[in-house]
Design a protein around this motif. Structure first.
Motif: not given
Length: 1016
Positions: A73-87, A89-91, A95-105
């Protein structure tokens, strides 16, 4: 086929009601509403694929990192993984508000999950069609089964998960491809049975050429050739397959294939009749009907049958009727209602290397299994760290296809440093439940348990792995008599008794060869890195004594630091003179510490501290939250530290969010804790751990039964954040997964001076353990709790523990012991002036009286309990007793009186806004009305009870009530309504993967329209 194509098309249209759709049976694709999404870079697609394939279950951060990047794994694997999860969620939720809790992921525990209620995919459609095909085949409609399978196969669009990288994706690709091949083989098999052998022969031929090692496919090819009048070609195909199996795998064809060959050689009718038996269904298991025996519902009048598995706990549910053996209900729960095919093998090690001669030696045993008199036993013994478990699991996966009735696995913990060795009876109990036996039907006593285990396995072909056995005595009760079974045992001892008395085939496992050791390093570090420094690589192999455990630890450390020269790694190991000779004697000496200490010293201070703290946990495994309590850090922080430990191969993540040590590493960590942490530091860590489990068990208990009298808890002297559960399902899930840990925690608390925690934790567990039938666990934890309460001089603690023992003995039909404990508990509650406790004891005594047919005495105890609850203004407790009184009147046959008490109880529950108590009592009321033949009214109350349980989220009891509802509909002659109720019940039980699903499935088959009598 035309029908299959149109069916698949219809299903694709139907799923448009879902917001999010995906395809994995080909290139990974996804749509939000009707717009196809651009899924981003390959690793981001891998994250999405893993979440999709877990079907709503949480995937831990560590599992995602390993699945995407493997050992590098890359040195910052966990950080990279969270970036992927965030992207993602947006994808997925544009229609989710910026401050709204995720409904799907969503975030769950220390990982992530995709909610299933708004997601549908081609894999879901495929599995649904295959399941429906199997049902149609069982019902005798082979043509419909072929059409359904054709529709399922048309969903495939090339290589599954094409374009998705990572080792986990590769594993899933193989698994999905196996599912496709199994469905395709089943479709072809049915078509051959229907006389279409000439039409499908070209397809079978091409499939065989692509998969020459699949024996089931070869069987199909032989039959199709034979039925096409091409016997000579069939004989040639058999010989070709035999040679291929021998050359590539070193094995002979299996018994069925040899039987077919014998039929081809004979002058008789050939292999036709043989082929018509034991055919695998679409999933590769038997497709034969499993129905048999009655499923008797509530009788119309009289009788004493109970309304199914409701339990006599403090939530006010009705008590079950028990037969003379203590089994719930009128069916025999010791006989599985349907075929249960467990699959318990741990994940095969993707980096497995070497051991070819040992694997070939074990493979050579299998052909001799054609006509055995007993089960075959393979014994792998050897020094600690030699890779016994890894080899056993790898071989088990390699041959699992030969055992169509499933696989069982247990870690017997024979050399566990915490001395939590698993008793044979405990192992048998877990096996029996996995094989479909109701928990309540597991008998007492090791001899009876072993006899039932052998009976259940009779006539079945099951693969059993008994890992880490201490001695022969621990293994013998777990041996099946069924000649079609294979047992693989691993142990540090040679277990000569198992060889001499039971014919085990021994294999003593030593270190890897030098070549295999270098191959293991190359798999971890890459060929280029090893080839660049061959001398240093050989030096590392020697310093690690060619032991897989040591090589894996060093390899993991080196992989995490690709800039380290192998020569420098070897030099650092030499400083500690690490030969690891101490492994051969079974003790962890100074040489063995060298490799461990090399990785330990490279840890961050926080990870090193957690490594030591984890050794204080009694096991068998530890969760992220428990690790956070031990380390005194927030859970979100400890996940990163756990990832560091797993990355260094000092800890193993056995399941998402659940970790354990190799026993040698556990011993090393315990040694470090003793040497580097003073007694106050260790004591503080243990106190935090016991606070974590006490407050967690208490919180779960209150969620399951919010109106029960709370157990008095001591004020917390630590900063441990108590667990919080969002509902009954989450609380139950925590208790279920932590069951064995909680049992060890109570014993540890009693043995190490945490006596107040011991009895209070045990008392908090009684509702769950009683409802789920874990009565032997109740005995064990309350025995330790009583000892602790007596040491403390706590009258209340002793009373709770005695009542817990009384309930357990009641459920196990130990009437004399149950009465003795309950009456002693009642006396202590009286001495303490504890009215609620006295009522609790009276309810336990009343339940015991009902169990022993002393109904009038039961009513007297209930009357006293009602008085005590009223004196305390405990409306919920009073309502619970009234419900139980109603059930007692049902047992007596006085159903009108039962109605009166149910009505009164329901009013009290509604006053308290207690939906669980009301749901239980509405079920009892419906049951009484059923006995009075007032079926329309019974239906109304069953429907209301089911709605209430559904709203609470208790899927099991909802399904139980729906079964009662089906019985009431059948009493009115409405078979269609009964089918609808049972269909919903089945869906609920399948959500839980509950063994009762087989009972409901069988009843549904019996209600199929073509099963109805003429004119019915």
């Amino acid at each position: 086929m035309t029908v299959g194509a149109s069916l698949a098309t219809v299903l694709r249209v139907d799923v448009r009601s879902k917001e999010f759709r995906f395809c994995v049976l080909g290139p990974l694709r996804a749509w939000w509403n009707d717009t196809e999404l651009v899924l981003g870079p390959p690793q981001q697609r891998a994250v999405l694929a893993l979440l999709l394939l877990h079907r709503g279950r949480a995937v831990g951060v560590g599992e995602l990192v390993d699945g995407i990047w493997g050992t590098e794994p890359p040195t910052a694997a966990v950080s990279v993984l969270r970036t992927y999860v965030s992207r993602l969620r947006k994808l997925l939720e544009p229609d989710r508000p910026v401050t709204g809790a995720p409904r799907l992921l969503v975030s769950l525990g220390d990982g992530y999950a995709l909610r299933r209620d708004a997601v549908v995919g081609d894999i879901d459609l495929f599995e649904d069609l295959v399941g429906r095909a199997e049902a149609r085949r069982v019902a005798g409609d082979d043509l419909a089964a072929v059409q359904l399978l054709a529709g399922a196969l048309e969903l495939w669009d090339g290589v599954p998960l094409a374009g998705v990288p990572g080792p986990r994706a590769e594993i899933e690709r193989r698994r999905l491809e196996e599912r496709r091949l199994a469905a395709l083989e089943t479709r072809l098999r049915i078509e051959v049975d229907l006389g279409g052998h000439a039409r499908v022969l070209p397809e079978i031929t091409a499939l065989y050429e692509a998969h020459p090692l699949r024996e089931a496919l070869c069987e199909l090819f032989l039959v199709a050739l034979y039925r096409s009048g091409r016997r000579a070609e069939a004989l040639d195909v058999y010989e070709r397959t035999r040679r291929t199996l021998a050359e590539r795998l070193g094995i002979e064809p299996g018994p069925r294939l040899r039987t077919l060959y014998a039929g081809l050689l004979s002058d008789g009718p050939g292999p036709v009749e043989v082929f018509g038996t034991e055919e695998p269904g679409p999933g590769g298991s038997s497709g034969a009907s499993t129905s048999g025996g009655d499923t008797t519902g509530p009788p119309a009048t009289g009788g004493t049958g109970g309304p199914g598995p409701a339990f006599a706990d403090q939530a006010g549910g009705p008590e079950p009727d028990f037969d003379d053996d203590g089994a719930v209900g009128q069916d025999d729960p010791a006989r599985p209602a349907g075929v249960v095919r467990p699959s318990q093998l741990p994940t095969d090690l993707a980096m497995f290397t070497g051991r070819r001669s040992q694997l070939e030696g074990f493979d050579a045993l299998l052909p001799h299994q054609e006509h055995p008199r007993t089960a075959l036993i393979g014994l792998i013994s050897g020094m600690a760290g030699a890779g016994k478990t890894t080899l056993a699991v790898h071989w088990a996966h390699r041959i699992a296809h030969r055992f169509p009735d499933g696989s069982l696995y247990v870690n017997l913990r024979g050399y566990d440093p915490s001395a939590s060795r698993m008793e044979p009876g405990e192992a048998i109990e877990t096996f029996l439940v996995a094989l479909g036996i109701a928990q309540q039907a597991v008998p007492e006593g090791l001899d009876a348990q072993a006899a039932l285990f052998r009976s259940v396995l009779a006539g079945r072909r099951v693969l059993i792995v008994l890992d880490n056995a201490a001695d022969t005595e621990q293994v013998v009760p777990l041996l099946p008599a069924a000649p079609g079974c294979l047992v693989i045992v691993t142990s540090r001892s040679r277990l000569s008794g198992l060889v001499a008395r039971h014919g085990a085939h021994p294999l003593t496992l030593g270190p890897l060869s030098a070549g295999e050791s270098l191959e293991l390093l190359a798999r971890r570090l890459g060929d280029a890195r090893v080839d660049a420094e061959p001398e240093a690589a050989r030096a590392i192999v020697g310093l690690c004594a060619r032991l897989p455990l040591a090589l894996s630890i060093v390899g993991a450390r080196a992989a995490l630091h690709p800039d380290f020269r192998l020569a420098d790694i070897a030099a650092e190991l030499r400083q500690d003179h690490g030969s690891l000779d101490a492994f051969s004697g079974g003790d962890l000496g100074s040489d063995a510490r060298a490799v461990f200490s090399w990785s330990y010293r490279a840890l961050s201070p926080e990870a090193a501290g957690l490594f030591r703290r984890l050794a204080l946990h009694p096991g068998p495994d530890v969760t992220t939250d428990a690790a956070a309590a031990l380390a005194d850090v927030p859970a979100r922080r400890v996940r990163t530290v756990l990832t560091e430990l797993t990355g260094a191969s000092l800890l193993i993540e056995r399941a998402p969010g659940r970790f354990d040590f190799h026993d040698l590493l556990h011993a090393y960590a315990a040694e470090l804790a003793e040497a580097e942490d003073d007694e106050p530091a260790r004591g503080a860590a243990l106190l935090r751990m016991h606070d974590h489990f006490l407050f967690g068990a208490h919180q779960a208990s209150m969620v399951l039964d919010p109106f029960r009298e709370p157990i008095p808890l001591p004020p917390s002297t630590t900063d441990v954040a108590p667990l919080r559960f969002n509902g009954r399902a989450q609380a139950t899930a925590w208790l279920r997964t932590e069951r064995y840990v909680l049992r060890e925690i109570v014993a540890h608390a009693a043995a190490h001076g945490f006596d107040a925690h011991a009895w209070r934790t045990a008392a908090a567990l009684d509702v769950y353990f009683n409802r789920l039938g874990y009565w032997h666990d109740l005995l064990e934890i309350n025995t330790g709790a009583l000892w602790s309460a007596r040491k403390l001089g706590s009258v209340t603690g002793q009373a709770y523990s005695l009542c817990g023992l009384g309930v357990a003995h009641s459920q196990l039909n130990h009437a004399a012991q149950a009465r003795e404990h309950l009456e002693a508990g009642l006396d202590l509650f009286r001495a303490a002036g504890h009215a609620g406790g006295q009522a609790r004891a009276h309810r336990g005594l009343a339940y015991l009286c009902n169990r022993t047919d002393r109904r009038d005495e039961a009513l007297d105890h209930y009357a006293r309990a009602v008085e005590l609850y009223r004196s305390e203004d405990d409306v919920s407790g009073e309502a619970g007793v009234l419900n139980q009184v109603a059930w007692t009147y049902i047992l007596i046959g006085e159903h009108e009186k039962a109605l009166e008490h149910c009505t009164e109880a329901i009013l009290l529950y509604q006053e308290q806004d207690d939906p669980y108590g009301e749901a239980s009592t509405q079920d009892t009321l419906g049951y009484a009305l059923h006995h009075l033949a007032r079926y329309p009214e019974a239906i109304e109350h069953f429907e209301l009870s089911a709605r209430l349980f559904h709203g609470i989220g208790d899927r099991f009891l909802e399904a139980d009530v729906l079964s009662h509802l089906a019985d009431a509909h059948l009493a009115t002659g409405n078979r269609e309504a009964a089918r609808t109720a049972l269909g919903t019940a089945l869906a609920r039980l399948e959500e839980l993967a509950h063994t009762e699903a087989d009972v409901v499935r069988r009843r549904l088959r019996e209600l199929e329209p073509d099963q109805a009598e003429p004119g019915g």
